[in-house]
Design an enzyme around this catalytic site. Structure first.
Site, mmCIF file in Angstrom:
data_model
loop_
_atom_site.group_PDB
_atom_site.id
_atom_site.type_symbol
_atom_site.label_atom_id
_atom_site.label_comp_id
_atom_site.label_asym_id
_atom_site.label_seq_id
_atom_site.Cartn_x
_atom_site.Cartn_y
_atom_site.Cartn_z
ATOM 1 N N ASN A 44 90.500 126.842 120.279
ATOM 2 C CA ASN A 44 90.559 125.415 119.938
ATOM 3 C C ASN A 44 90.542 125.215 118.414
ATOM 4 O O ASN A 44 91.269 124.385 117.870
ATOM 5 C CB ASN A 44 89.362 124.660 120.530
ATOM 6 N N ASN A 186 75.232 122.095 114.925
ATOM 7 C CA ASN A 186 74.761 120.766 115.332
ATOM 8 C C ASN A 186 73.229 120.803 115.255
ATOM 9 O O ASN A 186 72.648 121.815 114.832
ATOM 10 C CB ASN A 186 75.301 120.365 116.716
ATOM 11 N N LEU A 223 76.277 115.625 113.730
ATOM 12 C CA LEU A 223 75.306 114.762 114.418
ATOM 13 C C LEU A 223 75.957 113.936 115.528
ATOM 14 O O LEU A 223 75.465 112.864 115.872
ATOM 15 C CB LEU A 223 74.648 113.826 113.382
ATOM 16 N N ASP A 248 86.389 112.629 127.051
ATOM 17 C CA ASP A 248 86.017 114.029 127.260
ATOM 18 C C ASP A 248 85.780 114.640 125.880
ATOM 19 O O ASP A 248 86.704 114.805 125.093
ATOM 20 C CB ASP A 248 87.168 114.752 127.996
ATOM 21 N N ALA A 251 85.859 120.247 122.986
ATOM 22 C CA ALA A 251 86.651 120.673 121.822
ATOM 23 C C ALA A 251 86.547 119.749 120.612
ATOM 24 O O ALA A 251 87.213 119.982 119.605
ATOM 25 C CB ALA A 251 88.121 120.906 122.174
ATOM 26 N N ALA A 252 85.699 118.733 120.685
ATOM 27 C CA ALA A 252 85.549 117.841 119.527
ATOM 28 C C ALA A 252 84.973 118.612 118.338
ATOM 29 O O ALA A 252 85.479 118.528 117.216
ATOM 30 C CB ALA A 252 84.659 116.661 119.877
ATOM 31 N N GLY A 253 83.924 119.399 118.600
ATOM 32 C CA GLY A 253 83.316 120.198 117.538
ATOM 33 C C GLY A 253 84.303 121.232 116.990
ATOM 34 O O GLY A 253 84.374 121.460 115.779
ATOM 35 N N ASP A 254 85.069 121.836 117.873
ATOM 36 C CA ASP A 254 86.039 122.857 117.451
ATOM 37 C C ASP A 254 87.144 122.228 116.598
ATOM 38 O O ASP A 254 87.600 122.818 115.618
ATOM 39 C CB ASP A 254 86.680 123.521 118.682
HETATM 40 O O1 RIB Z 1 83.941 123.978 122.684
HETATM 41 C C1 RIB Z 1 84.660 123.752 123.837
HETATM 42 C C2 RIB Z 1 85.047 125.033 124.502
HETATM 43 O O2 RIB Z 1 83.877 125.707 124.885
HETATM 44 C C3 RIB Z 1 85.862 124.875 125.772
HETATM 45 O O3 RIB Z 1 87.246 124.831 125.547
HETATM 46 C C4 RIB Z 1 85.408 126.040 126.629
HETATM 47 O O4 RIB Z 1 86.377 127.030 126.771
HETATM 48 C C5 RIB Z 1 84.154 126.584 125.935
HETATM 49 O O5 RIB Z 1 84.407 127.798 125.367
HETATM 50 NA NA NA Z 2 88.950 116.423 124.706
#
Ligand code: RIB
Ligand code: NA
Length: 309
Positions: A44, A186, A223, A248, A251-254
């Site tokens: 991600n 976080n 945060l 949803d 993947a926001a952090g990624d």
């Molecule tokens: O950070 C989100 C991810 O964490 C997801 O895509 C899932 O695969 C987990 O690894």
């Molecule tokens: Na998403």
């Protein structure tokens, strides 16, 4: 020239179980829907960097199942160099089971599969790659000794390392932390590393001091909907989050990390501006279902930032 971002990390196929709420022990319940998407924290982050315009390369492992071909295809589609994505035979590609509640909250169960087969030797093979990067980014879904090796090679070549210490993990080796330039925990992850609960600005500053004393120049404590706390060499600021309705948050952090690495200067001096960009990017991600499908393109993020001015 765009930044060259090398991500070392995980690759997963995400199985998303749409449910109203978590089941109770002993309960059998129906799910509302089932969907699948490409994911994994490392993958991600790489997609976020690439979609924001960075030249992006990946160091990781998949198994030899159908998911491996699917994930390789997804990475290539996103213009990510997969030359150093290796295959473990007889192993499954990583999977994540995401329990997505109607409230938008999620709980994730991981089957690490081939992600755990990544070794320092895999990383050494990719050394020239790391030595030509601007930023080397990692999280904690692949073995820490491989990441430590990558960061050592990066630091020896004067490259900038970014550690997203997720999922939360205790007792990170000092040799890893001492080779980090920018850390992005976080609140929970930060407390596990420093022992300092993150409750207010004073505790954030104290946490930043802990990291700075280890030699980590940049600290971003994310945060959630409250934004992020940033400290560069002891200079602290808070960047607010953009308010959106979460569908949803996967993947926001990624997205934040990948987007950040794509726009950061190697001296980190534009960290506040870069974090604002990254925060806008992750506000896109929370509004759509799935990991890869929800990560925005740089042009859309820039347009939204302009509109917001
Ligand atoms: O950070 C989100 C991810 O964490 C997801 O895509 C899932 O695969 C987990 O690894
Ligand atoms: Na998403």
């Amino acid at each position: 020239m765009p930044n060259h971002v090398v991500v070392i990390g995980s690759i997963n196929v995400d199985a998303i179980l749409h449910i109203q709420r978590l089941p109770k022990p002993g309960e059998t319940m129906e799910m509302d829907a089932f969907s699948q998407a490409a994911g994994g924290k490392g993958a991600n982050q790489a997609v976020a960097a690439a979609r924001s315009g960075a030249k992006t390369s990946f160091i990781g492992r998949v198994g030899d199942d159908a998911n491996a071909a699917f994930m390789r295809g997804e990475l290539v589609k996103n213009k990510i160099d997969t030359q150093y994505v290796s295959t473990t035979s007889g192993e499954q590609t990583g999977q994540a089971y995401i329990l997505l509640q109607a409230s938008g909250q999620n709980s994730i169960i991981i089957q690490h599969g081939a992600n755990f087969d990544l070794t320092p030797n895999d990383v050494q093979k990719a050394a020239t790659f790391i030595q030509t990067a601007d930023f080397v980014v990692a999280e904690l879904e692949t073995p820490v000794d491989a990441t430590t090796e990558a960061f050592k090679i990066a630091k020896a070549a004067g490259k900038v390392t970014i550690l997203n210490p997720a999922p939360a993990q205790k007792d990170l080796p000092l040799t890893l932390l001492k080779n980090v330039d920018l850390i992005t925990p976080n609140e929970t992850e930060s407390e596990l590393i420093t022992g300092i609960p993150v409750t207010d600005e004073t505790s954030m500053r104290a946490s930043a001091t802990y990291y700075h004393e280890l030699g980590i120049r940049g600290v971003i404590i994310t945060l959630g909907s409250k934004g992020s706390f940033i400290s560069l060499d002891g200079q602290a600021t808070i960047v607010p989050a953009f308010k959106v309705k979460a569908v949803d948050t996967t993947a926001a952090g990624d997205t934040f990390i990948g987007a950040l690495a794509s726009v950061l200067q190697i001296d980190l001096k534009n960290i506040v501006e870069a974090a604002t960009y990254a925060s806008m990017a992750s506000s896109f991600t929370v509004q759509k279902l799935g990991a890869f499908p929800s990560i925005p393109l740089g042009d859309d993020v820039k347009a939204a930032l302009n509109e917001h001015k």
